[in-house]
Design an enzyme around this catalytic site. Structure first.
Site, PDB file in Angstrom:
ATOM      1  N   GLU A 258       3.777   0.995   2.229  1.00 28.36           N
ATOM      2  CA  GLU A 258       4.815  -0.259   1.804  1.00 28.36           C
ATOM      3  C   GLU A 258       4.531  -1.259   2.844  1.00 28.36           C
ATOM      4  OE1 GLU A 258       7.599   2.863   1.669  1.00 28.36           O
ATOM      5  OE2 GLU A 258       7.767   2.860  -0.506  1.00 28.36           O
TER       6      GLU A 258
ATOM      7  N   GLU B  31       7.351  14.737   8.013  1.00 27.83           N
ATOM      8  CA  GLU B  31       6.551  13.716   7.449  1.00 27.83           C
ATOM      9  C   GLU B  31       5.457  13.541   8.554  1.00 27.83           C
ATOM     10  OE1 GLU B  31       7.507   9.600   5.194  1.00 27.83           O
ATOM     11  OE2 GLU B  31       8.416   9.444   7.416  1.00 27.83           O
TER      12      GLU B  31
ATOM     13  N   ASP C 161       0.890  -1.217  -0.061  1.00 32.87           N
ATOM     14  CA  ASP C 161      -0.042  -0.049   0.053  1.00 32.87           C
ATOM     15  C   ASP C 161       0.807   1.360  -0.097  1.00 32.87           C
ATOM     16  OD1 ASP C 161       0.878   0.142   2.587  1.00 32.87           O
ATOM     17  OD2 ASP C 161      -0.974  -0.226   3.703  1.00 32.87           O
TER      18      ASP C 161
END
Length: 374
Positions: A173, A329, A170
């Protein structure tokens, strides 16, 4: 609504937008690739089709057409260089002897277009749909002949129509044994974009339409649980990447019953004070909240008609920027698995900062919200 609304000054929002464009332009390589992050050890030297396509879309949305097109040119070179490999994948699929996962196209490439030498969770289909979708969205903003990218689009469509049913990793990963809702949304969006820009015709166009219809049916039958989109086919869980199925991919209307229920579940289960987790059970760097996912959720809310909620999510994303105006992130606070954070730091170093995908999604949602004032 956010219990404690985030306040970010208009001056800082403008500065972050300017810095985001500058950062992405400055870091884009001479080949046209977008680095995922310039300093994070596991990402250095690589460009992902998925991340890069969303970065290109963000740049296109704020008028940076040249940057976006340089990335699409890079994608085209990467893909056309693998014509023989794609043709073999397609032939084996049609013969009923599918190519093993380890021999499928990778999800990330070196800036020069190579595949790198280190192991990765490589077999992911979503990026191949996403780059075509981003190209189509760009051509709607900046109309021109798509012939420049036609060969790569055709090859990508062949790859996707022969392979879309396959389980693969996905966005994160993970979970390679499943067929994921966000992956199917990306593939469908890419195939629809290829048809919309008239880059495919004949048998190829018919196969794309067949795949689009089949994806919609699989989602309807297997990809919905208790009225909301599910993390993967047959799952009861949700994942923040599903917001992309509502917007920008448009697989499901955000204002529909399924769209509204999905937004409600993503808000209640995964979002805390404007920050959105990937999924319950996430342990990556402790399972923090991702600015880019708040922006995806904001896009979906905006398309559903809730601009106020979209702006709240955008402001939270903006609030995560460092003093140097770098977006990470993910961020600490409200970690799902705080005991796992140090393990990842020991493995790869501090959280990826800046992450170009985060900057791009801030720009993309900002452009959407700015459109309300016009």
């Amino acid at each position: 609504m956010i219990a404690n609304p985030v306040i970010v000054s208009e001056e800082r929002l403008r500065a972050l937008a300017v810095e985001s464009v500058r950062l992405i332009n400055d870091l884009q390589t001479e080949e046209g690739a977008y680095p995922a992050s310039p300093r994070f050890s596991a990402y250095v030297g690589y460009s992902w089709l998925r991340d890069g396509a969303f970065i290109a879309d963000g740049m296109s949305a704020v008028g940076e057409a040249a940057s976006a097109e340089r990335f699409f040119d890079w994608c085209a070179r990467v893909i056309t260089a693998r014509r023989a490999q794609i043709e073999e994948v397609v032939a084996r699929a049609h013969a009923g002897t599918p190519t093993p996962d380890g021999e499928m196209l990778p999800t990330r490439f070196t800036f020069a277009g190579g595949e790198g030498g280190d192991d990765w969770w490589d077999f992911q289909l979503d990026g191949y749909g996403t780059w075509i979708w981003a190209l189509g969205a760009h051509l709607e903003r900046a109309p021109q002949d798509s012939a420049r990218w036609r060969e790569a689009v055709e090859l990508t469509v062949d790859y996707l129509t022969s392979s879309w049913q396959r389980p693969c990793y996905d966005w994160w990963e993970e979970h390679s044994q499943h067929v994921h809702g966000s992956t199917l949304a990306a593939i469908s969006a890419g195939l629809r974009a290829a048809l919309g820009m008239a880059a495919i015709d004949g048998v190829r166009a018919r196969e794309a339409r067949t795949a689009i219809d089949a994806i919609a049916e699989r989602i309807r039958v297997e990809g919905v649980h208790e009225g909301h989109l599910a993390k993967w086919l047959g799952s009861t869980a949700v994942d923040a990447s599903l917001a992309s199925a509502l917007a920008p991919f448009g697989l499901v209307d955000p204002a529909s019953d399924i769209g509204a229920r999905t937004l409600d579940v993503l808000d209640r289960h995964l979002t805390v004070d404007g920050g959105t987790h990937r999924y319950l059970g996430d342990t990556f760097f402790g399972g923090g909240r991702w600015p880019l996912l708040s922006c995806f959720l904001g896009l979906a809310h905006h398309r559903a008609g809730n601009a106020a909620r979209a702006r709240e999510l955008w402001l939270w994303a903006a609030s995560t920027a460092t003093d140097a105006l770098e977006l990470p992130e993910q961020v600490d606070g409200h970690l799902l698995a705080p005991g796992m954070r140090q393990e990842w730091i020991d493995r790869w170093g501090s959280v990826a900062t800046p992450l170009l995908w985060s900057h791009a999604m801030f720009l993309r949602l900002g452009a959407e919200l700015e459109g309300d004032a016009r």
